[in-house]
Design a protein around this motif. Structure first.
Motif, PDB file in Angstrom:
ATOM      1  N   TRP A  55     -46.645 -27.274  19.834  1.00 48.28           N
ATOM      2  CA  TRP A  55     -45.884 -28.244  18.920  1.00 48.28           C
ATOM      3  C   TRP A  55     -46.524 -29.754  19.272  1.00 48.28           C
ATOM      4  N   LYS A  56     -47.446 -30.478  18.336  1.00 51.42           N
ATOM      5  CA  LYS A  56     -48.159 -31.527  18.042  1.00 51.42           C
ATOM      6  C   LYS A  56     -47.282 -32.683  17.747  1.00 51.42           C
ATOM      7  N   TRP A  57     -47.388 -34.042  18.180  1.00 51.28           N
ATOM      8  CA  TRP A  57     -47.148 -34.858  18.104  1.00 51.28           C
ATOM      9  C   TRP A  57     -48.028 -35.771  16.228  1.00 51.28           C
ATOM     10  N   VAL A  58     -47.793 -35.936  15.235  1.00 50.25           N
ATOM     11  CA  VAL A  58     -48.797 -36.914  14.712  1.00 50.25           C
ATOM     12  C   VAL A  58     -48.043 -38.101  14.367  1.00 50.25           C
ATOM     13  N   LYS A  59     -48.419 -38.892  14.281  1.00 49.08           N
ATOM     14  CA  LYS A  59     -48.124 -40.619  13.621  1.00 49.08           C
ATOM     15  C   LYS A  59     -48.647 -41.066  12.350  1.00 49.08           C
ATOM     16  N   ASN A  60     -47.274 -41.546  12.030  1.00 46.01           N
ATOM     17  CA  ASN A  60     -47.514 -42.096  10.388  1.00 46.01           C
ATOM     18  C   ASN A  60     -48.202 -42.845  10.200  1.00 46.01           C
ATOM     19  N   LYS A  65     -44.290 -41.794  15.878  1.00 46.23           N
ATOM     20  CA  LYS A  65     -43.955 -40.060  15.930  1.00 46.23           C
ATOM     21  C   LYS A  65     -43.551 -39.125  15.235  1.00 46.23           C
ATOM     22  N   TYR A  66     -43.864 -37.975  14.556  1.00 45.17           N
ATOM     23  CA  TYR A  66     -43.419 -36.410  14.507  1.00 45.17           C
ATOM     24  C   TYR A  66     -43.867 -35.660  14.725  1.00 45.17           C
ATOM     25  N   TRP A  67     -43.074 -34.555  15.455  1.00 44.72           N
ATOM     26  CA  TRP A  67     -43.693 -33.330  15.929  1.00 44.72           C
ATOM     27  C   TRP A  67     -43.212 -32.296  15.055  1.00 44.72           C
ATOM     28  N   TYR A  68     -44.589 -31.414  14.460  1.00 44.17           N
ATOM     29  CA  TYR A  68     -45.182 -30.603  13.344  1.00 44.17           C
ATOM     30  C   TYR A  68     -45.289 -29.413  14.329  1.00 44.17           C
ATOM     31  N   TRP A  69     -45.116 -28.122  14.166  1.00 45.56           N
ATOM     32  CA  TRP A  69     -45.892 -27.273  14.827  1.00 45.56           C
ATOM     33  C   TRP A  69     -47.354 -26.532  13.694  1.00 45.56           C
TER      34      TRP A  69
END
Length: 141
Positions: A55-60, A65-69
């Motif tokens: 479960w990793k967060w990514v910045k736009n 921050k957005y969290w995705y698998w």
């Protein structure tokens, strides 16, 4: 297997013979259970997930921050990654379940093999009566 007419044996020899037959049956049952477990491990291993999920967060672009698998695995000594999204797909769930089952089966196989070798050792030491309880009692020592 040797066939013996136990009715003609004296009572003490008859009891020893029956104990020996029970010991052989125990060893045979352990061999069969080991074989079944090994076959199941082969089935499950082919469908098990080779990596792990994260479960990793990514910045736009604006820093939100957005969290995705993500599915992560190693291939040729390099870490590979695959985006899964917000929901874990069914194929990943099945792969993780198979991986869990595989670990349980491997642990069970080790226990069965240990019991099998202990039963063989007890038999070679001349113990007449070998029960599963006596094998497990010896394994704990």
């Amino acid at each position: 297997m040797v066939v013996v007419d136990t009715e003609t044996l004296p009572p003490e020899l008859r009891a020893m013979w029956e104990d020996l037959v029970e010991s052989e049956e125990l060893i045979q049952r352990l061999e069969e259970e080991i074989e079944k477990t090994m076959n199941r491990i082969k089935e499950v291993a082919s469908e098990a997930l080779k990596g792990y999920i994260e479960w990793k967060w990514v910045k736009n672009k604006i820093g939100v921050k957005y969290w995705y698998w993500y599915y992560r695995w190693r291939e040729n000594n390099k870490l590979k990654s695959k985006y899964l999204g917000l929901e874990i797909p069914e194929w990943v769930r099945r792969g993780l379940e198979n991986k869990r089952e595989w670990r349980i089966l491997v642990k069970r196989l080790k226990e069965l093999q240990r019991a099998y070798y202990m039963a063989l050792k007890l038999r070679s030491e001349g113990h007449q009566k070998i029960s599963l309880a006596s094998v497990y009692a010896r394994m704990r020592l």
